[in-house]
Design a protein around this motif. Sequence first.
Motif, PDB file in Angstrom:
ATOM      1  N   SER A  17       0.558  -1.032   0.030  1.00 30.36           N
ATOM      2  CA  SER A  17       0.073  -0.024  -0.002  1.00 30.36           C
ATOM      3  C   SER A  17       1.288   1.206  -0.141  1.00 30.36           C
ATOM      4  N   LYS A  18       0.994   2.191  -0.873  1.00 29.01           N
ATOM      5  CA  LYS A  18       1.491   3.427  -0.751  1.00 29.01           C
ATOM      6  C   LYS A  18       0.343   4.424  -0.169  1.00 29.01           C
ATOM      7  N   THR A  19       0.506   4.317   0.546  1.00 30.06           N
ATOM      8  CA  THR A  19      -0.299   5.309   1.754  1.00 30.06           C
ATOM      9  C   THR A  19       0.507   6.482   2.069  1.00 30.06           C
ATOM     10  N   ARG A  20       0.089   7.540   2.915  1.00 30.16           N
ATOM     11  CA  ARG A  20       0.346   8.440   3.361  1.00 30.16           C
ATOM     12  C   ARG A  20       0.469   7.924   5.102  1.00 30.16           C
ATOM     13  N   ARG A  21       0.618   6.634   5.934  1.00 28.38           N
ATOM     14  CA  ARG A  21       0.418   6.515   7.253  1.00 28.38           C
ATOM     15  C   ARG A  21       1.827   4.507   6.512  1.00 28.38           C
ATOM     16  N   HIS A  22       2.328   4.690   5.438  1.00 33.51           N
ATOM     17  CA  HIS A  22       2.842   2.687   5.542  1.00 33.51           C
ATOM     18  C   HIS A  22       4.275   3.046   4.789  1.00 33.51           C
ATOM     19  N   LEU A  23       4.956   2.661   5.779  1.00 31.71           N
ATOM     20  CA  LEU A  23       6.288   2.260   5.307  1.00 31.71           C
ATOM     21  C   LEU A  23       6.575   1.038   5.537  1.00 31.71           C
ATOM     22  N   THR A  24       7.844   0.526   4.933  1.00 27.54           N
ATOM     23  CA  THR A  24       8.010  -1.375   5.187  1.00 27.54           C
ATOM     24  C   THR A  24       9.011  -1.014   5.857  1.00 27.54           C
ATOM     25  N   LYS A  33     -22.793   8.433   9.749  1.00 32.72           N
ATOM     26  CA  LYS A  33     -22.236   9.464   8.727  1.00 32.72           C
ATOM     27  C   LYS A  33     -22.362   9.085   7.705  1.00 32.72           C
ATOM     28  N   GLY A  34     -23.184   8.176   7.189  1.00 34.10           N
ATOM     29  CA  GLY A  34     -23.088   7.350   5.928  1.00 34.10           C
ATOM     30  C   GLY A  34     -22.038   6.561   4.958  1.00 34.10           C
ATOM     31  N   PHE A  35     -21.778   6.326   5.806  1.00 30.05           N
ATOM     32  CA  PHE A  35     -20.507   4.921   5.792  1.00 30.05           C
ATOM     33  C   PHE A  35     -21.069   3.906   5.037  1.00 30.05           C
ATOM     34  N   GLU A  36     -20.623   3.234   4.091  1.00 32.15           N
ATOM     35  CA  GLU A  36     -21.371   1.664   4.360  1.00 32.15           C
ATOM     36  C   GLU A  36     -20.208   0.309   5.066  1.00 32.15           C
ATOM     37  N   VAL A  37     -20.586   0.131   5.944  1.00 32.22           N
ATOM     38  CA  VAL A  37     -19.316  -0.455   6.696  1.00 32.22           C
ATOM     39  C   VAL A  37     -20.772  -1.750   7.126  1.00 32.22           C
ATOM     40  N   LYS A  38     -19.907  -2.698   6.452  1.00 34.76           N
ATOM     41  CA  LYS A  38     -20.188  -4.400   7.436  1.00 34.76           C
ATOM     42  C   LYS A  38     -19.631  -4.942   8.806  1.00 34.76           C
ATOM     43  N   TRP A  39     -20.616  -4.893   9.757  1.00 40.83           N
ATOM     44  CA  TRP A  39     -20.125  -5.367  10.603  1.00 40.83           C
ATOM     45  C   TRP A  39     -18.915  -6.497  10.603  1.00 40.83           C
ATOM     46  N   LEU A  95     -11.093  -1.478  10.541  1.00 42.73           N
ATOM     47  CA  LEU A  95     -11.853   0.511   9.553  1.00 42.73           C
ATOM     48  C   LEU A  95     -10.649   0.926   8.656  1.00 42.73           C
ATOM     49  N   GLY A  96     -11.437   0.809   8.122  1.00 42.92           N
ATOM     50  CA  GLY A  96      -9.780   1.456   6.955  1.00 42.92           C
ATOM     51  C   GLY A  96      -9.412   3.329   7.198  1.00 42.92           C
ATOM     52  N   GLY A  97      -8.748   3.767   6.667  1.00 46.85           N
ATOM     53  CA  GLY A  97      -7.902   4.821   7.050  1.00 46.85           C
ATOM     54  C   GLY A  97      -9.292   5.986   7.227  1.00 46.85           C
ATOM     55  N   ASP A  98     -10.072   6.387   6.162  1.00 50.01           N
ATOM     56  CA  ASP A  98     -10.936   7.461   5.976  1.00 50.01           C
ATOM     57  C   ASP A  98     -12.224   7.365   7.126  1.00 50.01           C
ATOM     58  N   GLU A  99     -12.190   5.775   7.182  1.00 51.82           N
ATOM     59  CA  GLU A  99     -13.176   5.364   8.507  1.00 51.82           C
ATOM     60  C   GLU A  99     -12.515   5.919  10.096  1.00 51.82           C
ATOM     61  N   GLU A 100     -11.291   5.352   9.839  1.00 53.21           N
ATOM     62  CA  GLU A 100     -10.917   5.945  11.216  1.00 53.21           C
ATOM     63  C   GLU A 100     -10.866   7.568  11.645  1.00 53.21           C
ATOM     64  N   THR A 101     -10.260   8.485  10.053  1.00 58.81           N
ATOM     65  CA  THR A 101     -10.368   9.979   9.707  1.00 58.81           C
ATOM     66  C   THR A 101     -11.588  10.145  10.801  1.00 58.81           C
TER      67      THR A 101
END
Length: 432
Positions: free
Chosen positions: A212-219, A292-298, A302-308
């Motif tokens: 994953s090339k996100t702003r939160r990930h390093l190897t 808040k309108g997120f379509e999350v399945k129990w 949690l992904g980055g957007d959800e955490e934010t």
Amino acid sequence: MAWVYIEDLGRHLGEEATLRGWLYNRRSSGKVHFLLVRDGTGVCQCVAGVNDLGAEAFAAADHLGQETSLAVTGIVREDRRAPGGRELIVKRIEVIAPASDYPITPKEHGVAFLLDQRHLWIRSSRQHAILRVRSEVASACRDFFAERGFVLFDAPILTPTSCEGTTNLFEIDYFGERKAYLTQSGQLYAEAGALAFGKVYCFGPTFRAEKSKTRRHLTEFWMVEPEVAYFNLDDDMRLAEDFVAYIVARVLDRRSEELKTLERDLAPLERAAQKPYARITYDEAIERLRAKGFEVKWGDDLGGDEETALSNEFSTPLLVHRYPAACKPFYMKRDPARPELALCVDMLAPEGYGEIIGGGQREDDYETLRARILEQQLPLEPFNWYLDLRRYGSVPHAGFGMGIERAVSWLCGIHHVREAVPFPRMMERLEP
Ligand code: 4AD
Ligand code: MG
């Protein structure tokens, strides 16, 4: 010659002092040159006039290249307008080694270019401030645990198996005879330490072959991981809260100059230096996200957007506990009241920085743990020693891991974790 570091100039007002450093920038009014000299502890304006220097040296000073190394001797004077509040009235300049065409100029550069020049970029004021905050965070971590009687218990980096799942393991050929792996976490070894010493922590580099090339990930990132015998999830959450509040307070106290350089908004940090932090269960997190309108399945992690979105609802860091066991690693203890849940916790930093801590209570029953290893199709043999911890005097125990780069990014208010480590390692970057 009295060699003085710039940060100590305040103790030498009116005296002659020599700075040893590098030329950061300079400007001239024609009659006076203003040399900005940095020495790693700060930047000092050195005021060089023709009468003090002599005509020849004065002319030479107007041609010094950025990052020339030099020793500057003069009289220390208080000046509120100067950066740092002090300046040096120059008597002598000694060039140690010249520099010309320094690649990083005060103009704007692209990030890819700056990352290629990382070995030099770290001399710039922003990067310098970030890495000094990082150093403070690391000292604060060590002091926090030392003050509480924890034993530093270093975990190995070369390991025979995985800790956090097999999908992002770095594999190494070990003498052509077998495979080894770069550690994803020191936790399993810290557990052995906790059963030997009661309370321990490990602190070292950890590795994840993250695609994953996100702003939160390093190897490659650094993780500090406490582990405590006889701790349950509640004890663990309290420790995590104490720990983070301590680090935030320490950085506010000792790195205020750096935070100012970074133009960091201090209000969210001041709130995070206070306890208690907000706490919600995973169930409640899902409800809030749906509202808040997120379509999350129990059952989903949690992904980055959800955490934010979640952390934006709170003014302090947020502890989310009891995730579905299915999305967490094999070692997590289940909640006896609801076995589909793991006794785990993530701490989400405010302002969209996401997860900075992951941890929880460990499975301490031999048969249950053995079954989980098999369920996750992991080989039993390399976990034999780990199972021993449940064979010989097993006790409830818990711990967590904090990623240093994630914590530093949040504290500094920077966008990407790659600036929170001296030499970042990512999928597309191994140099310099
Ligand atoms: O949540 P994680 O995967 O938890 C563990 O590794 C546990 N074994 C720790 C423990 O209980 N002793 O990782 C812990 C933290 C995350 O919250 C995050 O801060 C950081 O490590 N982290 C990363 N940081 C940068 N780049 C990555 N690829 C990271 N993966 C995890
Ligand atoms: Mg995690």
